[in-house]
Scaffold this active site. Structure first.
Site, PDB file in Angstrom:
ATOM      1  CD  GLN A 164      32.305 -24.083  31.000  1.00 16.03           C
ATOM      2  OE1 GLN A 164      31.702 -23.403  30.170  1.00 16.03           O
ATOM      3  NE2 GLN A 164      32.258 -23.803  32.283  1.00 16.03           N
TER       4      GLN A 164
ATOM      5  CG  HIS B  54      32.033 -21.351  25.240  1.00  7.50           C
ATOM      6  ND1 HIS B  54      30.700 -21.132  25.532  1.00  7.50           N
ATOM      7  CD2 HIS B  54      32.716 -21.005  26.362  1.00  7.50           C
ATOM      8  CE1 HIS B  54      30.591 -20.687  26.782  1.00  7.50           C
ATOM      9  NE2 HIS B  54      31.797 -20.611  27.305  1.00  7.50           N
TER      10      HIS B  54
ATOM     11  CG  ASN C 161      30.637 -17.701  25.311  1.00  8.38           C
ATOM     12  OD1 ASN C 161      29.489 -17.444  25.600  1.00  8.38           O
ATOM     13  ND2 ASN C 161      31.594 -17.777  26.238  1.00  8.38           N
ATOM     14  CD  GLU C 162      31.102 -14.788  28.910  1.00  7.71           C
ATOM     15  OE1 GLU C 162      30.076 -14.576  29.562  1.00  7.71           O
ATOM     16  OE2 GLU C 162      32.141 -15.272  29.418  1.00  7.71           O
TER      17      GLU C 162
ATOM     18  CE1 TYR D 199      26.482 -16.857  34.848  1.00  8.00           C
ATOM     19  CE2 TYR D 199      27.677 -15.545  33.242  1.00  8.00           C
ATOM     20  CZ  TYR D 199      27.079 -16.735  33.612  1.00  8.00           C
ATOM     21  OH  TYR D 199      27.080 -17.806  32.743  1.00  8.00           O
TER      22      TYR D 199
ATOM     23  CD  GLU E  68      27.415 -18.162  29.301  1.00  8.79           C
ATOM     24  OE1 GLU E  68      27.924 -17.798  30.387  1.00  8.79           O
ATOM     25  OE2 GLU E  68      28.089 -18.544  28.337  1.00  8.79           O
TER      26      GLU E  68
ATOM     27  CD1 TRP F  80      26.817 -21.155  33.761  1.00 18.88           C
ATOM     28  CD2 TRP F  80      26.755 -21.395  31.528  1.00 18.88           C
ATOM     29  NE1 TRP F  80      27.931 -21.858  33.403  1.00 18.88           N
ATOM     30  CE2 TRP F  80      27.915 -22.035  32.031  1.00 18.88           C
ATOM     31  CE3 TRP F  80      26.519 -21.436  30.151  1.00 18.88           C
ATOM     32  CZ2 TRP F  80      28.835 -22.687  31.204  1.00 18.88           C
ATOM     33  CZ3 TRP F  80      27.425 -22.080  29.347  1.00 18.88           C
ATOM     34  CH2 TRP F  80      28.564 -22.696  29.873  1.00 18.88           C
TER      35      TRP F  80
ATOM     36  CD  GLU G 140      32.649 -21.738  35.890  1.00 18.65           C
ATOM     37  OE1 GLU G 140      33.004 -20.649  35.418  1.00 18.65           O
ATOM     38  OE2 GLU G 140      31.716 -22.405  35.414  1.00 18.65           O
ATOM     39  CD1 TRP G 141      35.000 -21.299  32.359  1.00 17.45           C
ATOM     40  CD2 TRP G 141      36.264 -22.446  30.905  1.00 17.45           C
ATOM     41  NE1 TRP G 141      34.250 -21.509  31.219  1.00 17.45           N
ATOM     42  CE2 TRP G 141      35.001 -22.201  30.305  1.00 17.45           C
ATOM     43  CE3 TRP G 141      37.228 -23.148  30.172  1.00 17.45           C
ATOM     44  CZ2 TRP G 141      34.677 -22.639  29.016  1.00 17.45           C
ATOM     45  CZ3 TRP G 141      36.904 -23.586  28.890  1.00 17.45           C
ATOM     46  CH2 TRP G 141      35.646 -23.334  28.328  1.00 17.45           C
TER      47      TRP G 141
END
Length: 446
Positions: free
Chosen positions: A20, A121, A165-166, A296, A352, A398, A405-406
């Site tokens: 990113q 990630h 990560n996630e 989030y 995050e 974050w 952003e992906w």
């Protein structure tokens, strides 16, 4: 005043991810990752955006660390690009890639900033994807070899490590919804990815213990949405519980702590898990030092017999961020309290938390009051969690910088530092200045 103060050694930080922010994805002998490949495939990302330049952090890391120091950050969470180290995912080592992270770590330490390293990630080496990627059981060995090599090269200076990560996003958004790399739409593949990520994680934790990184800690970072039932009906309560077990920390922590998948997953989705997965569970149950929580947003869940695992989200009229995610700070508390009650981790870090808003520059300043409000409300809930027994040791906003952003490309800004992508100029937003005061005062009440 005193009740608004965080514990003395609380770790205030900011987080980023390699693909990113770094740019230069193929520089100095690095191999392509699945995100390089995915973003270069027409139609996959907003505007055809790629991470080729991003924030040019690969070349500007010193400038960015100077910014971190100016903000007063105590810690910085970043991820390592696996294909910078092993261009083919395994075998030949690329020393120039290792050099970059060595310089980054040394520069952070010089600035008195504690590095938190995320080993993975989402940017798997493309060469390994050609061998089946995370659906291939051998990836548990490939990944552990890579991780173990990083412990050997950085473990003398880096004491805090995150395996994955996630992993939920990697498994389901990447292999079931097809919206992230590698862009697959196969539910069986997604569940085999879950199981293989858990195997890779536990083998890596074992390798970490064997490397005996002095004073070192290792954990995992998990994505979470607060799922509340839309009504008091048993059907909606069950649908929300199942959504929680599937998309939040239980899917990964239940195997890690209890040696089995959550009951709802076993009941409703075991057909999708790999053949003989039960044989892996004993090995997956490996003690970790901390749990990383990403949060989030929240949602309401209603029974929907047509959807996978029987739930759908419904509106509840809360304000939303630029991502279309509802702002629900109360859910942050529920997640933090829930993870403590269900698994009692030794330590918890918020790895995050943040928000995207439509930021604009006015006279070289960025006035993002809405982000300050978001962060303040969430820090209130973080402090409440600590006061109610959650072993929360640190918080990473974050993100440090606006970034790629992906699949949404450069259309969404999460940073506390604004980046002009044309000139690469950095501007500390009002939220960054505010966060700097939070760190200085160890409190959001000033």
């Amino acid at each position: 005043m005193s009740e608004k103060v965080f514990p003395k050694d609380f770790m205030w930080g900011a987080a980023t991810a390699s693909y990113q922010i770094e740019g230069s994805p193929l520089a100095d002998g690095a191999g392509p990752s699945i995100w390089h490949r995915f973003s270069h495939t027409p139609g996959n990302t907003y505007n055809g955006d790629t991470g080729d330049l991003a924030d040019d952090h690969y070349n500007r890391y010193k400038e960015d660390i100077a910014l971190m120091k100016e903000l007063g950050l105590k810690a910085y969470r970043f991820s390592i690009s696996w294909s910078r180290i092993f261009p083919n995912g395994k075998g030949k080592i690329n020393e120039k890639g290792v050099d970059f992270y060595n310089r980054l770590v040394d520069e952070l330490l010089k600035a008195n900033i504690t590095p938190f390293v995320t080993l993975y990630h989402w940017d798997l080496p493309a060469a390994l994807q050609d061998l089946g990627g995370w659906t291939n059981r051998d990836i548990a060995y490939w990944y552990t070899d890579y991780a173990d090599y990083m412990f050997q090269r950085l473990g003398d200076r880096v004491k805090n490590w995150i395996t994955l990560n996630e992993p939920w996003v990697m498994a389901f958004v990447g292999h079931f919804m097809g919206e992230h790399a590698p862009g697959m739409k196969d539910l069986y593949a997604a569940f085999s990815v879950v199981n293989n990520q858990l195997r890779a994680h536990s083998k890596t934790v074992k390798a970490f213990r064997e490397e005996n990184v002095k004073e070192g800690k290792i954990g995992i970072t998990l994505s979470n949405t607060s799922h509340d039932p839309a009504t008091d009906s048993q059907e909606d309560i069950d649908a929300a519980r199942l959504a929680h077990e599937w998309t939040n920390y239980p899917l990964f922590l239940n195997p890690i702590y209890n040696g089995e998948y959550p009951s709802g997953i076993k009941e409703h989705a075991s057909v999708f898990l790999p053949h003989n997965y039960e044989n892996d569970l004993e090995e997956i149950k490996e003690k970790i030092d901390f749990v990383g929580i990403n949060y989030y947003s929240g949602d309401l869940v209603k029974l929907d017999t047509k959807s996978f695992l029987g739930g759908k989200t419904v509106e509840r009229g809360l304000p939303k961020t630029e991502m279309g995610w509802e702002i629900y700070p109360e859910g942050f508390y529920k997640i933090l309290k829930g993870v403590q009650e269900e698994y009692n981790p030794k330590e918890v870090y918020v790895t995050e938390n943040g928000a995207a808003f439509d930021d604009s520059v006015v006279n070289q300043e960025v006035h993002d009051e809405n982000r300050i409000d978001y962060l303040k409300q969430h820090l209130e809930q973080a402090l409440r969690a600590i006061q109610n027994g959650v072993t929360l040791k640190g918080y990473f906003v974050w993100s440090l910088l606006d970034n790629f952003e992906w699949a949404l490309g450069y259309s969404k800004r999460f940073g506390i530092v604004y980046v002009d992508y044309k000139t690469q100029k950095r501007i500390i937003k009002d939220s960054g200045k505010w966060y700097s005061q939070v760190i200085k005062n160890n409190s959001f009440n000033f």
